[in-house]
Write an enzyme that holds these catalytic residues in place. Structure first.
Site, PDB file in Angstrom:
ATOM      1  N   TRP A 190       0.809  -1.228   0.000  1.00 31.15           N
ATOM      2  CA  TRP A 190       0.000   0.000   0.000  1.00 31.15           C
ATOM      3  C   TRP A 190       0.843   1.280   0.000  1.00 31.15           C
ATOM      4  CZ3 TRP A 190      -0.794  -4.257   3.159  1.00 31.15           C
ATOM      5  CH2 TRP A 190      -1.948  -5.009   2.866  1.00 31.15           C
ATOM      6  N   ASP A 191       2.152   1.155  -0.096  1.00 31.21           N
ATOM      7  CA  ASP A 191       3.029   2.325  -0.016  1.00 31.21           C
ATOM      8  C   ASP A 191       2.844   3.069   1.306  1.00 31.21           C
ATOM      9  OD1 ASP A 191       4.948   4.147  -0.693  1.00 31.21           O
ATOM     10  OD2 ASP A 191       3.767   5.230  -2.173  1.00 31.21           O
TER      11      ASP A 191
END
Lengths: 675, 99
Positions: free
Chosen positions: A347-348
């Site tokens: 998801w960064d």
């Protein structure tokens, strides 16, 4: 685990620092009464935060707290500008639309020292804004990565150098083109004994020089006589990306003291063998580390691997350290402990906030904010959580890489900035038509709540990659026992694209043929998919967000209990509106925000951050906005407070931010009460 | 009419995706209002008032007193209501002419 003192050549200097209380900061700064010769020990004391702002985060604990109290909730309404200083660093043609200076100056003695978007170092008079000196490292425009940014600098006093010797007190900057630069704080002259002519090339051991792929935007941290820095590695280009190695350099000579390559910590400690590079594509530290000078520990908030949204091809060591806070022995670079906030991050959710040191219930604590909004306090000697940590189980696995996506994740049971999951009725617009459009898009998107894994269909990631908390981090008011956190409350609408589609659309990584930086697409070469991200999920019809306000807020959390004391939207609608038109509405809406706060002992919070370009003072007790001033561009920078001749100043860099669409300016603005 | 058809079409699509029924129903109301308006009937106003009142009830049920959440729900329907009010004199005149 117990902590052992670092055994290293810097031990001498560490011990001296501890004994003399010298720490990293300037003895040269003027004492309030220059006529009185200060006692030798007093002269060697580190300059505390207050009159000065000697570290990026205020004091060495990075609490972003000022003990000053001349400006109060009662008189803040009459605050006025003391000076506006223009750095002159404005984007030329080829970097237009990429400026986001995000600069926080240091204040030492009578002067402020700061860096600009393109890494010019400037010293100005702290009371008048008059320029003392400037140094231009002539960074090439190609070196600008995601944005032209320099969040701050560090200062260091060499305890072994004689008083008045050049570079006794030095200012240290790391640049977009990956250089470490040391200058004399008083004159701006390069420190001859540091590296080559006052510079160290950080590309050493990284591999092929690709401008913009490897860049430093954060302030370096000095601890035990070494400068610790990581670098920003451009996200999502390719698996084969520059290493995330974190390195320490001797603050006097610029020599490599140690390197921490998480994939090969032993082999790479003194640099890679001839002809090799540090391990490529590993999680990096693009933000600022925090140092515990007395304990000789440095704390590194790490990001994710080079490819953010696909993970099956990551190594086991990458999986161990990505999105973790890592504590290293500052003398040797050896790991003491690490704490992971997301397992197998797709998801960064990089750790972008500088962590804060604080005493917590009688124990040495470190406060860690995160993009997913969870706030943790850990024992900083052992890494053991001091606040309750739970486990989310039976999480969605998705259909892209169900074996890789973790089915359980840690969660803070103490405090989080994350809001409840999105529902259809929170879709928004200007009219029923565009609201209906967003509701259809919501129903079409893949969304299983928090931590929905990536998909080749449009999928919702909420909170999005701007947090929760980002690089502005949080502030701590130790006097009132409050944590002050501004946060974003916006989703991302993302979609994985197949390699064929990515190629067809010309998504190519930096460093390869035709490689260029694009804002909404990441090729992720080496993984089977690229990714397209729509931060803030802007409607294709109106450019308004598809979700209803607020998009950001600020909250006070009781450190004792983790309970929310107040939580209010941050930012007005004056610059927001459909089709990018400013509505001029003076109503509070809660805008996306970037950049943190400074909290003062008198009970005020000063913060810009929001996209309404207002700089404001908020009552710490109630969350009420007591004063605002319209800036020439966005205040996406952490403000500071300091004192000159018995008068308190508050200062913010109003440089604007390209991605936040808050304009561009080179103004540094200081405020004080009228005469 | 066009507004009503757009709302009905999109609303039906939303229902097929498992979403709110409001938009399709409001779309039907708007289409009928448009038909009546073309006939110069005073019933157009009363029907629209009903649609508006239904919208108000629905909007309150979904989002309550949240002002920003009410912008897409109530702002343009209320603007249309004001326009309809302006139409009342000509509608009643058209009705009288027929009588």
């Amino acid at each position: 685990m117990t902590f052992a003192l670092p055994r290293h050549r810097h031990l001498t200097r560490c011990t001296m620092n501890a004994v003399l209380g010298l720490a990293a900061l300037p003895a040269l700064a003027q004492m309030p009464e220059p006529d009185t010769p200060p006692a030798p020990v007093a002269a060697a004391m580190p300059i505390p935060v207050g009159t000065d702002w000697p570290y990026y985060g205020g004091d060495g604990n990075a609490q972003r707290f000022s003990p000053l109290s001349q400006i109060t909730p009662g008189n803040v309404g009459s605050l006025e500008r003391a000076f506006v200083y223009h750095t002159g660093d404005l984007p030329p043609g080829d970097t237009a639309g990429k400026y986001a200076p995000e600069t926080t100056p240091l204040k030492i003695g009578d002067s402020l020292v700061l860096c600009t978007a393109m890494n010019m170092l400037i010293s100005i008079d702290a009371a008048t804004g008059e320029e003392n000196w400037r140094f231009d490292p002539e960074v090439a425009p190609e070196a600008v990565p995601y944005g032209a940014t320099c969040r701050g600098v560090a200062a260091y006093t060499d305890p072994e150098s004689p008083e008045e010797a050049p570079c006794k007190v030095r200012v240290i900057e790391a640049t977009l083109d990956a250089r470490l630069i040391a200058l004399d704080l008083g004159t701006g002259a390069p420190c001859a004994g540091f590296g080559t002519g006052g510079q160290v090339d950080l590309w050493q051991g990284i591999g092929e020089k690709v401008p913009g792929f490897y860049a430093v935007t954060a302030a370096p941290t000095v601890v035990g006589g070494v400068i610790v820095t990581g670098a920003q590695v451009k996200d999502g280009q390719a698996e084969d990306a520059p290493s995330g190695v974190v390195r320490a350099f001797d603050a006097v000579t610029g020599e490599l003291a140690w390197a921490w390559d998480l994939a090969a910590p032993e082999d790479m400690r003194n640099g890679p063998p001839e002809g090799q590079t540090y391990t490529r594509g590993t999680p990096n530290m693009w933000t600022t580390a925090t140092a515990d000078e007395a304990r000789g520990i440095v704390y590194l908030p790490l990001g994710n691997s080079a490819v953010d949204y696909y993970g099956s091809n990551r190594s086991e060591t990458e999986n161990t350290y990505a999105t973790s806070l890592v504590a290293l022995d500052a003398g040797t670079g050896e790991e003491l402990w690490h704490f992971q906030t997301v397992r197998h991050d797709v998801w960064d959710y990089d750790l972008g906030s500088q962590a804060t040191l604080l005493e917590y219930k009688g124990q040495p604590g470190i406060l860690l904010p995160s993009k997913q909004g969870d706030l943790y306090i850990l024992n900083r000697e052992t890494g053991t959580p001091l606040t309750p940590v739970g486990e989310l189980t039976e999480l969605p696995q998705g259909d892209i890489e169900p074996d890789f996506v973790a089915d359980s994740q840690p969660v803070s049971l103490w405090a989080t900035l994350r809001k409840p999951p999105l529902t259809e009725k929170r879709m928004w617009g200007f009219t029923p038509i565009d609201q209906l459009y967003c509701r259809i898009r919501f129903r079409q998107a893949v969304y299983d709540g928090y931590l929905t894994p990536p998909s080749t269909k449009n999928y919702i990631q909420y909170p999005g990659y701007t947090g929760g908390s980002d690089w502005g981090s949080v502030a701590v008011d130790p006097k009132r026992g409050l944590l002050i956190a501004n946060y974003n409350d916006i989703p991302n609408l993302n979609r994985l694209v197949t390699r064929a589609e990515a190629d067809a659309e010309g998504m190519r990584p930096l460093g390869g043929p035709g490689g260029h930086v694009t804002s909404r697409g990441q090729p992720q070469v080496g993984a089977p998919y690229g990714v397209k991200t729509n931060a803030g999920w802007r409607s294709g019809l109106t450019d308004l967000p598809c979700t209803q306000p607020p998009y950001g807020g600020i909250t006070a959390i009781d450190l004792e209990t983790g309970e929310t004391v107040w939580d209010v939207p941050l930012g007005t609608a004056r610059r927001s509106g459909p089709f990018g038109l400013p509505s001029l509405l003076p109503f509070t809406i809660g805008t996306p925000n970037n950049g943190g706060a400074v909290v003062t002992a008198s009970g005020l919070i000063f913060i810009g951050a929001a996209t309404d370009n207002l700089f404001r003072a908020i009552d710490t007790e109630t969350g009420e906005t007591l004063w605002t001033d319209a800036l020439p561009a966005g205040g996406q920078a952490n403000p500071i407070s300091y004192e000159v001749d018995g008068r308190q100043y508050v200062l913010i860099s109003a440089g604007g931010h390209h991605a936040m669409e808050t304009g561009t300016s080179d103004a540094i603005i200081a405020y004080r009460l009228p005469d | 009419m066009i507004l009503g058809l757009t709302l009905f079409g999109g609303g039906a699509w939303l229902i097929s995706l498992g979403g709110s029924w409001y938009y399709a129903l409001a779309g039907v109301g708007l289409v009928l209002t448009g038909v009546l308006l073309n006939h110069g009937s005073m019933k157009a106003f009363w029907l629209y008032l009903l649609v508006w009142a239904g919208t108000l009830a629905w909007a309150w049920w979904e989002s309550g007193a949240d002002g920003w959440a009410q912008v897409p729900r109530m702002l343009s329907p209320t603007v249309i209501l004001l326009l309809m009010l302006l139409c009342i004199p000509s509608l009643s005149r058209a009705g009288q002419d027929r009588n």
